[in-house]
Design an enzyme around this catalytic site. Sequence first.
Site, PDB file in Angstrom:
ATOM      1  N   ASP A 158       0.215 -10.066  -4.443  1.00  0.00           N
ATOM      2  CA  ASP A 158      -1.045  -9.785  -4.646  1.00  0.00           C
ATOM      3  C   ASP A 158      -1.637  -9.043  -4.588  1.00  0.00           C
ATOM      4  O   ASP A 158      -3.183  -8.746  -4.418  1.00  0.00           O
ATOM      5  CB  ASP A 158      -1.573 -10.790  -3.507  1.00  0.00           C
ATOM      6  CG  ASP A 158      -1.447  -9.673  -2.366  1.00  0.00           C
ATOM      7  OD1 ASP A 158      -0.622  -8.090  -2.180  1.00  0.00           O
ATOM      8  OD2 ASP A 158      -1.431 -10.839  -1.766  1.00  0.00           O
ATOM      9  N   TYR A 170       5.386  -1.832  -3.250  1.00  0.00           N
ATOM     10  CA  TYR A 170       4.678  -2.398  -4.210  1.00  0.00           C
ATOM     11  C   TYR A 170       5.287  -1.827  -5.280  1.00  0.00           C
ATOM     12  O   TYR A 170       6.297  -0.861  -5.458  1.00  0.00           O
ATOM     13  CB  TYR A 170       3.078  -1.321  -3.540  1.00  0.00           C
ATOM     14  CG  TYR A 170       2.069  -2.340  -2.767  1.00  0.00           C
ATOM     15  CD1 TYR A 170       1.721  -3.480  -3.314  1.00  0.00           C
ATOM     16  CD2 TYR A 170       1.598  -1.154  -1.712  1.00  0.00           C
ATOM     17  CE1 TYR A 170       0.804  -4.038  -2.146  1.00  0.00           C
ATOM     18  CE2 TYR A 170       0.809  -1.965  -0.907  1.00  0.00           C
ATOM     19  CZ  TYR A 170       0.372  -3.046  -1.068  1.00  0.00           C
ATOM     20  OH  TYR A 170      -0.808  -3.544   0.097  1.00  0.00           O
ATOM     21  N   GLY A 183      -4.650 -14.332   9.218  1.00  0.00           N
ATOM     22  CA  GLY A 183      -5.802 -15.057  11.097  1.00  0.00           C
ATOM     23  C   GLY A 183      -4.899 -15.641  11.942  1.00  0.00           C
ATOM     24  O   GLY A 183      -5.952 -16.471  13.206  1.00  0.00           O
ATOM     25  N   THR A 189       5.185  -7.246  -2.254  1.00  0.00           N
ATOM     26  CA  THR A 189       3.949  -7.415  -2.649  1.00  0.00           C
ATOM     27  C   THR A 189       3.731  -7.846  -3.580  1.00  0.00           C
ATOM     28  O   THR A 189       3.209  -6.891  -4.359  1.00  0.00           O
ATOM     29  CB  THR A 189       2.564  -6.390  -1.476  1.00  0.00           C
ATOM     30  OG1 THR A 189       3.865  -6.413  -0.434  1.00  0.00           O
ATOM     31  CG2 THR A 189       1.965  -7.260  -1.450  1.00  0.00           C
ATOM     32  N   HIS A 191      -2.874 -11.446   1.939  1.00  0.00           N
ATOM     33  CA  HIS A 191      -3.439  -9.898   1.794  1.00  0.00           C
ATOM     34  C   HIS A 191      -4.724  -9.815   3.233  1.00  0.00           C
ATOM     35  O   HIS A 191      -5.209  -8.840   3.647  1.00  0.00           O
ATOM     36  CB  HIS A 191      -3.697  -9.013   1.156  1.00  0.00           C
ATOM     37  CG  HIS A 191      -3.025  -8.094   0.507  1.00  0.00           C
ATOM     38  ND1 HIS A 191      -2.368  -8.018  -0.346  1.00  0.00           N
ATOM     39  CD2 HIS A 191      -3.453  -6.761   1.538  1.00  0.00           C
ATOM     40  CE1 HIS A 191      -1.562  -6.089  -0.003  1.00  0.00           C
ATOM     41  NE2 HIS A 191      -2.949  -5.467   1.718  1.00  0.00           N
TER      42      HIS A 191
HETATM   43  C1  LIG Z   1      -4.853  -2.069   7.962  1.00  0.00           C
HETATM   44  C2  LIG Z   1      -4.218  -2.614   6.645  1.00  0.00           C
HETATM   45  C3  LIG Z   1      -2.966  -2.176   5.976  1.00  0.00           C
HETATM   46  C4  LIG Z   1      -2.345  -3.008   5.295  1.00  0.00           C
HETATM   47  N1  LIG Z   1      -0.888  -2.194   4.108  1.00  0.00           N
HETATM   48  C5  LIG Z   1      -0.457  -3.548   3.855  1.00  0.00           C
HETATM   49  C6  LIG Z   1       0.560  -2.882   2.810  1.00  0.00           C
HETATM   50  O1  LIG Z   1       0.286  -1.960   2.625  1.00  0.00           O
HETATM   51  N2  LIG Z   1       1.401  -3.899   1.906  1.00  0.00           N
HETATM   52  C7  LIG Z   1       1.167  -5.054   2.234  1.00  0.00           C
HETATM   53  O2  LIG Z   1       2.187  -5.746   1.787  1.00  0.00           O
HETATM   54  N3  LIG Z   1       0.077  -5.998   3.009  1.00  0.00           N
HETATM   55  C8  LIG Z   1      -0.515  -5.065   4.034  1.00  0.00           C
HETATM   56  N4  LIG Z   1      -1.709  -5.557   4.906  1.00  0.00           N
HETATM   57  C9  LIG Z   1      -2.145  -6.863   4.547  1.00  0.00           C
HETATM   58  C10 LIG Z   1      -1.060  -7.508   5.570  1.00  0.00           C
HETATM   59  O3  LIG Z   1       0.437  -7.348   5.959  1.00  0.00           O
HETATM   60  C11 LIG Z   1      -1.141  -9.171   6.093  1.00  0.00           C
HETATM   61  O4  LIG Z   1      -1.233  -9.641   5.242  1.00  0.00           O
HETATM   62  C12 LIG Z   1      -2.167  -9.551   6.240  1.00  0.00           C
HETATM   63  O5  LIG Z   1      -3.262  -8.031   7.071  1.00  0.00           O
HETATM   64  C13 LIG Z   1      -2.352 -10.535   7.783  1.00  0.00           C
HETATM   65  O6  LIG Z   1      -3.811 -11.245   8.307  1.00  0.00           O
HETATM   66  P1  LIG Z   1      -3.477 -10.550   9.681  1.00  0.00           P
HETATM   67  O7  LIG Z   1      -4.568  -9.462   9.340  1.00  0.00           O
HETATM   68  O8  LIG Z   1      -5.262 -11.600   9.718  1.00  0.00           O
HETATM   69  O9  LIG Z   1      -3.059 -10.689  10.950  1.00  0.00           O
HETATM   70  C14 LIG Z   1      -2.249  -4.445   5.548  1.00  0.00           C
HETATM   71  C15 LIG Z   1      -3.492  -5.193   6.409  1.00  0.00           C
HETATM   72  C16 LIG Z   1      -4.500  -4.797   6.736  1.00  0.00           C
HETATM   73  C17 LIG Z   1      -5.406  -4.554   7.796  1.00  0.00           C
HETATM   74  C1  LIG Z   2      -2.679   1.307  -1.461  1.00  0.00           C
HETATM   75  C2  LIG Z   2      -2.407   1.240   0.316  1.00  0.00           C
HETATM   76  C3  LIG Z   2      -2.995  -0.402   0.286  1.00  0.00           C
HETATM   77  C4  LIG Z   2      -3.016  -0.531   1.660  1.00  0.00           C
HETATM   78  C5  LIG Z   2      -3.030  -2.343   2.369  1.00  0.00           C
HETATM   79  O1  LIG Z   2      -1.650  -3.269   1.298  1.00  0.00           O
HETATM   80  C6  LIG Z   2      -4.433  -2.994   2.234  1.00  0.00           C
HETATM   81  O2  LIG Z   2      -4.612  -1.304   2.998  1.00  0.00           O
HETATM   82  O3  LIG Z   2      -4.079  -4.437   2.697  1.00  0.00           O
END
Ligand SMILES: Cc1cc2nc3c(=O)[nH]c(=O)nc-3n(C[C@H](O)[C@H](O)[C@H](O)COP(=O)(O)O)c2cc1C
Ligand SMILES: CCCCC(=O)C(=O)O
Length: 373
Positions: free
Chosen positions: A159, A131, A291, A157, A258
């Site tokens: 978004d 980030y 998804g 990232t 995301h």
């Molecule tokens: C618990 C959790 C934490 C996440 N943390 C991050 C993160 O730190 N950085 C990021 O770019 N995306 C984060 N994401 C988004 C994921 O990288 C991803 O875009 C998303 O989960 C994909 O969708 P799906 O869960 O339906 O497969 C997070 C998603 C979840 C569920």
């Molecule tokens: C500040 C942490 C963000 C983690 C994240 O990207 C998410 O939970 O989707």
Amino acid sequence: MPVGPLTLAGIERAARAQLPAEIWDFIEGGSEGERTLAGNREMFDHYALRPRTLVDVSACSTGTTLLGAELGLPVGIAPMAYHRLVHPDGETATARAAGRAGALLVAGIFASRTLEAIAAESAGPLWLQLYWLRRRDALAALVERAEAAGFAALVLTVDAPRIGRRLRDLRNGFAVPSEIRAVNLDPGLTAATHRAGAGASGIAEHALEQFDPTLTWADLAWLRERTDLPLVLKGILTAEDARLAAEHGVDAVVVSNHGGRQLDGALPALAALPEVAAALPPELPLLLDGGVRTGTDIAVALALGARAVLVGRPVLWGLATGGADGVADVLGLLRTELEHTLALLGRPSPADLDRTALAPWPVHGPRAGQRGP
Ligand SMILES: Cc1cc2nc3c(=O)[nH]c(=O)nc-3n(C[C@H](O)[C@H](O)[C@H](O)COP(=O)(O)O)c2cc1C
Ligand SMILES: CCCCC(=O)C(=O)O
């Protein structure tokens, strides 16, 4: 002998039964009305597969290449914060399973194990997600460490200039337990993550404090100057931004909303994929997340122009239920399902998938029986 889960949905049920409610809500939830979260899944229902027959499918392969690396399947683990929320081993277990399956692992900037420990467990390609922190010195230090540890690409990232309004976390006053830390960052930098408050989310407060919302295209040069690693942008949903990404020389793009956790009402990821694919030069690798839950989903995304998909929440379900073995179960099921899909579709490898493999799903209404046992 009892038969284990035969679908990711089965692993999801097992994870839900064992995780504390507020952790489950943090993982599973989306922002606001969770329309984009639901849309990510629903969009896959808009496609039917067009199987070809009398094709020799005695040897189907799920392998592909991505930024010069060989993958055993066109799947990566999406970057997710704090894997130790669901299992004491955290990201090192995830890395072990990814290596076994030949899947890509994208470690998150908020990983709860060190970059070096993750790299030591990793047998396949490993990328690091970033980030845009106000503390650019911390970002520069991470880039240096990632290079030294053998990470093969950086994923910025784009978004999340701030965190979406995730109502479940606000209701729960969700904060990350103090013993689970983003160990790759200075403790002062993540303190807000651990402060609970009624009606507040520690994650959101932390991001308000530490994420730099002034990030624009011009800032990408700062990263470029610091590293020769390939640069991937995650969170692109439009043709306009895809063109800008290509113009700014990025090495790959991830179509993503995301997992429905940021802008609610944003396009379902699969709905954005065709316009992004059409706007990018064909040689620029395109990934999709959001998804993806079955081998059929992977085939649809690949047919619409993705080189690979990332999978998020299911990996945490697997980690919660069985550590590295549980993550291996998730990746193994996806591989089995994809291999079956390719064989029955008459397209023996991912490279054989294109738009001719798809048609619009011809009937309206929800699918019966999709969830499976
Ligand atoms: C618990 C959790 C934490 C996440 N943390 C991050 C993160 O730190 N950085 C990021 O770019 N995306 C984060 N994401 C988004 C994921 O990288 C991803 O875009 C998303 O989960 C994909 O969708 P799906 O869960 O339906 O497969 C997070 C998603 C979840 C569920
Ligand atoms: C500040 C942490 C963000 C983690 C994240 O990207 C998410 O939970 O989707």
